[in-house]
Design an enzyme around this catalytic site. Structure first.
Site, PDB file in Angstrom:
ATOM      1  N   GLY B  50      45.500  43.015  44.026  1.00  0.00           N
ATOM      2  CA  GLY B  50      45.162  44.365  43.576  1.00  0.00           C
ATOM      3  C   GLY B  50      46.180  44.920  42.595  1.00  0.00           C
ATOM      4  N   VAL B  75      50.544  45.326  53.406  1.00  0.00           N
ATOM      5  CA  VAL B  75      51.332  45.024  52.206  1.00  0.00           C
ATOM      6  C   VAL B  75      51.486  46.274  51.353  1.00  0.00           C
ATOM      7  CG1 VAL B  75      51.374  43.724  50.044  1.00  0.00           C
ATOM      8  CG2 VAL B  75      50.747  42.577  52.180  1.00  0.00           C
ATOM      9  N   GLY B  76      50.396  47.016  51.197  1.00  0.00           N
ATOM     10  CA  GLY B  76      50.492  48.247  50.414  1.00  0.00           C
ATOM     11  C   GLY B  76      50.536  48.002  48.919  1.00  0.00           C
ATOM     12  N   ASN B 103      41.133  42.859  40.144  1.00  0.00           N
ATOM     13  CA  ASN B 103      40.967  43.828  41.230  1.00  0.00           C
ATOM     14  C   ASN B 103      41.886  45.008  40.941  1.00  0.00           C
ATOM     15  OD1 ASN B 103      41.984  44.892  44.020  1.00  0.00           O
ATOM     16  ND2 ASN B 103      40.172  43.736  44.573  1.00  0.00           N
ATOM     17  N   CYS B 134      41.286  49.946  49.878  1.00  0.00           N
ATOM     18  CA  CYS B 134      42.532  49.480  50.491  1.00  0.00           C
ATOM     19  C   CYS B 134      42.990  50.499  51.524  1.00  0.00           C
ATOM     20  CB  CYS B 134      43.636  49.274  49.454  1.00  0.00           C
ATOM     21  SG  CYS B 134      45.190  48.793  50.247  1.00  0.00           S
ATOM     22  N   LYS B 169      34.094  47.202  45.338  1.00  0.00           N
ATOM     23  CA  LYS B 169      34.480  46.625  46.630  1.00  0.00           C
ATOM     24  C   LYS B 169      34.494  47.712  47.688  1.00  0.00           C
ATOM     25  CE  LYS B 169      37.816  43.607  48.911  1.00  0.00           C
ATOM     26  NZ  LYS B 169      38.925  42.683  48.719  1.00  0.00           N
ATOM     27  N   ILE B 195      33.474  42.708  52.915  1.00  0.00           N
ATOM     28  CA  ILE B 195      34.152  43.937  53.244  1.00  0.00           C
ATOM     29  C   ILE B 195      35.655  43.813  52.972  1.00  0.00           C
ATOM     30  CG2 ILE B 195      32.551  44.710  55.024  1.00  0.00           C
ATOM     31  CD1 ILE B 195      34.408  43.584  57.169  1.00  0.00           C
ATOM     32  N   GLY B 247      34.922  38.334  54.689  1.00  0.00           N
ATOM     33  CA  GLY B 247      35.379  38.854  55.977  1.00  0.00           C
ATOM     34  C   GLY B 247      35.351  37.726  56.993  1.00  0.00           C
ATOM     35  N   THR B 270      41.871  35.543  54.250  1.00  0.00           N
ATOM     36  CA  THR B 270      42.831  35.125  55.261  1.00  0.00           C
ATOM     37  C   THR B 270      42.855  33.609  55.490  1.00  0.00           C
ATOM     38  OG1 THR B 270      42.534  37.267  56.280  1.00  0.00           O
ATOM     39  CG2 THR B 270      43.518  35.580  57.662  1.00  0.00           C
TER      40      THR B 270
HETATM   41  C1  LIG Z   1      47.583  39.904  52.966  1.00  0.00           C
HETATM   42  C2  LIG Z   1      46.319  40.519  52.416  1.00  0.00           C
HETATM   43  C3  LIG Z   1      46.383  41.263  51.230  1.00  0.00           C
HETATM   44  C4  LIG Z   1      45.231  41.844  50.696  1.00  0.00           C
HETATM   45  N1  LIG Z   1      45.307  42.539  49.513  1.00  0.00           N
HETATM   46  C5  LIG Z   1      44.175  43.037  48.941  1.00  0.00           C
HETATM   47  C6  LIG Z   1      44.209  43.665  47.662  1.00  0.00           C
HETATM   48  O1  LIG Z   1      45.251  43.762  47.009  1.00  0.00           O
HETATM   49  N2  LIG Z   1      43.042  44.154  47.146  1.00  0.00           N
HETATM   50  C7  LIG Z   1      41.855  44.039  47.821  1.00  0.00           C
HETATM   51  O2  LIG Z   1      40.824  44.472  47.304  1.00  0.00           O
HETATM   52  N3  LIG Z   1      41.794  43.419  49.026  1.00  0.00           N
HETATM   53  C8  LIG Z   1      42.918  42.923  49.592  1.00  0.00           C
HETATM   54  N4  LIG Z   1      42.835  42.275  50.819  1.00  0.00           N
HETATM   55  C9  LIG Z   1      41.533  42.185  51.494  1.00  0.00           C
HETATM   56  C10 LIG Z   1      40.846  40.855  51.224  1.00  0.00           C
HETATM   57  O3  LIG Z   1      40.597  40.669  49.848  1.00  0.00           O
HETATM   58  C11 LIG Z   1      39.529  40.765  52.003  1.00  0.00           C
HETATM   59  O4  LIG Z   1      38.677  41.806  51.582  1.00  0.00           O
HETATM   60  C12 LIG Z   1      39.706  40.906  53.514  1.00  0.00           C
HETATM   61  O5  LIG Z   1      40.907  40.306  53.918  1.00  0.00           O
HETATM   62  C13 LIG Z   1      38.548  40.291  54.305  1.00  0.00           C
HETATM   63  O6  LIG Z   1      38.377  38.921  54.066  1.00  0.00           O
HETATM   64  P1  LIG Z   1      39.062  37.739  54.970  1.00  0.00           P
HETATM   65  O7  LIG Z   1      38.741  38.038  56.385  1.00  0.00           O
HETATM   66  O8  LIG Z   1      38.497  36.466  54.443  1.00  0.00           O
HETATM   67  O9  LIG Z   1      40.526  37.858  54.711  1.00  0.00           O
HETATM   68  C14 LIG Z   1      43.990  41.691  51.366  1.00  0.00           C
HETATM   69  C15 LIG Z   1      43.934  40.949  52.559  1.00  0.00           C
HETATM   70  C16 LIG Z   1      45.070  40.353  53.079  1.00  0.00           C
HETATM   71  C17 LIG Z   1      44.975  39.557  54.345  1.00  0.00           C
END
Ligand SMILES: Cc1cc2nc3c(=O)[nH]c(=O)nc-3n(C[C@H](O)[C@H](O)[C@H](O)COP(=O)(O)O)c2cc1C
Ligand SMILES: Cc1cc2nc3c(=O)[nH]c(=O)nc-3n(C[C@H](O)[C@H](O)[C@H](O)COP(=O)(O)OP(=O)(O)OC[C@H]3O[C@@H](n4cnc5c(N)ncnc54)[C@H](O)[C@@H]3O)c2cc1C
Ligand code: FES
Lengths: 254, 308
Positions: B50, B75-76, B103, B134, B169, B195, B247, B270
């Site tokens: 992001g 993370v923020g 993103n 976020c 998103k 999601i 997700g 993840t």
């Molecule tokens: C460590 C971490 C950092 C993430 N950073 C962002 C981000 O910067 N921007 C964003 O849109 N989603 C971010 N996400 C969300 C993921 O893109 C994704 O939407 C969410 O983790 C669900 O998918 P998953 O279960 O396959 O991880 C982050 C997720 C994780 C675990």
């Protein structure tokens, strides 16, 4: 850096119910720098322990295609590792920037605390043949947890031990013990691995000697892609797994 | 192989992808690290970490906690900012045959518009993904992503500045996901991705403290898959634009469940942390799936969930 399967050859209980040494074989063993770590999967990521566990390397043998780790049982993941008798685990190796010793260095002080001690062995292993002298200072909570002493004794020019309860070595913080010797040994470089409070004491000694410390952080990927392992430094948040784990002590906000 | 001869290929908002497997934002940085482990061009796309208008340091550590079947992160939005991305990081991805999704997250409407316009001028960017979901920072835009009205307003505005297909998103932390998806569609979104993480927290019973320094974090991983599938299915039944589902996808079977619920493509988040080769294995797994089922194209199963 490679994604591989590592084969558990030996799993030795060094301290009952607590500290283990594990020997792995890996035919596809990548290059290694002392102080690097591996990101070890808790089996085939059984739910409940999804994330990999970062563990440092104790010994590395490129010719035999083996390496060793020493770890303390803390929670789910390390308990799982402690019960293994063989088999294969997915792992990413070897990670982090590792310790480097600049050319011309003659005397190095190694300062370890607790489970931060074993990784320092890999430094001596790599640089010993270059004629560098190693003064090793290891601090533990008690005699019971003081592991790998014979290994260090065999390769260090001088080994000094301290424990919190005085059950072996001096009853003091290892940084205080080191401070008493530093004027005498005059090291060109200090390399350290251990808990943050130990780094704080080390920094407080205010020595005019280049000092590098290996930091810990909770990790996700271990390769630099998820930004979860932040360590605050004078130049902002850095990734422990990729920008570190080794940092100049002057740069880290401890 | 031409894209139309490749059974995994698809056309997403006018752009050809060689397969529907995209690395999810925040788990793959800008592709560089993973490229040391495998050829990232084998994936259909990468949604980069992001981006914000100015560099961000993110939240204090610890920023990650493991939970049953999931991972909480706070993370923020640590990132180098949109300009450093465009100048120093995008050139690595530019020559690669992989769709780049930028993103973006902001704290003001102006931030979003500025970034959409700035990134639209980059030929190497294929899509813009509007992150209004976020949960970890005020600047993460979740304020824009909760009420359908504000989803509609921000989408409509950013659409004017984006010359690339705009993916919105969505956050799962809302009352009615279908309403939010419709709001984005009505405002001109070209696709929906969902999601983002589910807001949660983890506690250390010994120390009596939250595990994350930020107290709250976003839950991801297998634990949220049922929520994600439900939401993708609801959105599929509410909008006509393509859906990128994510997700908790860990393997090709999980991905297929999302296609059956109406996803055109999937993002893998993840799973990249748990097995760095996960995304690659999912591409391979989908290839075997189409062969085994003698499908001309994987898209033939899209939305084919049988509800009796
Ligand atoms: C460590 C971490 C950092 C993430 N950073 C962002 C981000 O910067 N921007 C964003 O849109 N989603 C971010 N996400 C969300 C993921 O893109 C994704 O939407 C969410 O983790 C669900 O998918 P998953 O279960 O396959 O991880 C982050 C997720 C994780 C675990
Ligand atoms: C670079 C690095 C090298 C390390 N080297 C060693 C070593 O050589 N020997 C050793 O015994 N330990 C080492 N550790 C600490 C070790 O990673 C943790 O003790 C271990 O992850 C605990 O896992 P668990 O499942 O037993 O505990 P749990 O409490 O169940 O773990 C839950 C989660 O928290 C994480 N976690 C818990 N404690 C720590 C910690 N101290 N540091 C990082 N993550 C943690 C786990 O990885 C896991 O994701 C190292 C840590 C890092 C970051
Ligand atoms: S653990 Fe992912 S960036 Fe360090």
């Amino acid at each position: 850096m490679k994604e591989v399967y590592v084969n558990v050859r030996e799993n030795i209980e060094l301290v009952k119910g607590s500290i283990h040494k594990m020997v792995f074989v890996c035919p596809d063993l990548p290059e290694f720098l002392p102080g690097q770590f591996i990101n070890l999967a808790v089996g085939n990521y059984e739910y409940g322990a999804l994330l990999r566990r970062p563990i440092s390397v104790f010994k590395h043998d490129a010719a035999a295609k083996t390496f060793e780790i020493v770890f303390e049982v803390k929670g789910k993941g390390t308990k799982f590792f402690s019960r293994l008798k063989g088999g294969f685990l997915p792992a990413t190796l070897f990670l982090g920037n590792g310790f480097t010793i600049p050319a011309g260095t003659k005397k190095v002080a190694l300062i370890g605390g607790g489970m931060g001690c074993p990784p320092l062995y890999s430094v001596i292993e790599k640089y010993k043949k270059e004629g560098i002298k190693f003064y090793t200072y290891l601090g533990f909570s008690s005699r019971e947890k003081a592991v790998c002493l014979e290994d260090f004794a065999a390769v260090s020019d001088k080994l000094t031990i301290a424990t919190d309860d005085g059950s072996i070595g001096e009853k003091d913080f290892i940084t205080n013990v080191f401070m008493k010797d530093v004027a005498k040994i005059k090291p060109d470089l200090i390399l350290s691995c251990g808990p943050v409070p130990m780094f704080r004491s080390l920094k407080a000694l205010n020595l005019d000697i280049p000092t590098y410390i290996s930091m810990e952080a909770r990790m996700g990927c271990g390769i630099g892609a998820c930004y979860v392992c932040a360590c605050a430094t004078i130049s902002g948040n850095r990734r422990v797994c990729r920008d570190g784990t080794v940092f100049d002590i002057k740069e880290v906000l401890l | 192989m031409k894209y139309y001869e490749n059974p995994l290929s698809l056309n997403l908002c006018g752009i050809d992808l060689k397969n529907p497997v995209i690395a999810a934002s925040g788990t793959f940085a800008f592709g560089f690290e993973f490229s040391k482990l495998y050829e990232i061009e084998k994936l259909g796309g990468i949604s980069v970490k992001g981006l914000t208008r100015e560099p961000r340091e993110g939240n204090p550590s610890p920023r990650i906690a493991e939970t049953y079947g999931g991972v909480l992160n706070s993370v923020g939005l640590q990132n180098p900012g949109v300009e450093t991305f465009a100048k120093n990081l995008l050139p690595f991805l530019a020559p690669k045959d992989i769709a780049v999704i930028a993103n973006i997250a902001g704290s003001t409407e102006e931030d979003y518009c500025y970034m959409a316009e700035r990134l639209s001028s980059e030929a190497a960017v294929s899509f813009i993904e509007l992150n209004i979901s976020c949960p970890n920072v005020k600047a993460g835009g979740m304020a824009f992503g909760i009420e359908p009205k504000s989803v509609q307003a921000i989408t409509k505005l950013v659409k004017k500045y984006s010359k690339k297909p705009l993916i919105v998103k969505l956050s799962p932390n809302v009352a009615d996901i279908a309403l939010n998806a419709k709001a984005a569609e009505n405002a001109g979104a070209d696709a929906i991705s969902l999601i983002n993480t589910v807001q949660g927290m983890a506690v250390n019973a010994e120390t009596r403290r939250p595990i994350l320094k930020n107290v709250f974090g976003g839950l991801s991983g297998p634990a949220i898959k049922p929520i994600a599938l439900r939401m993708v299915w609801q959105v599929y039944n509410a909008v006509k634009i393509p859906i990128i589902g994510m997700g908790g996808i860990m393997n090709e079977t999980d991905a297929i469940e999302f296609f059956l619920c109406g996803a055109t493509a999937v993002q893998i988040g993840t799973a990249n942390l748990i097995d760095p080769l996960a995304s690659l294995k999912i591409v391979e797994g989908l290839r075997h799936f189409v062969e085994r089922n003698k499908l001309k194209n994987l898209q033939d199963i899209r939305g084919k969930l049988i509800v009796e």
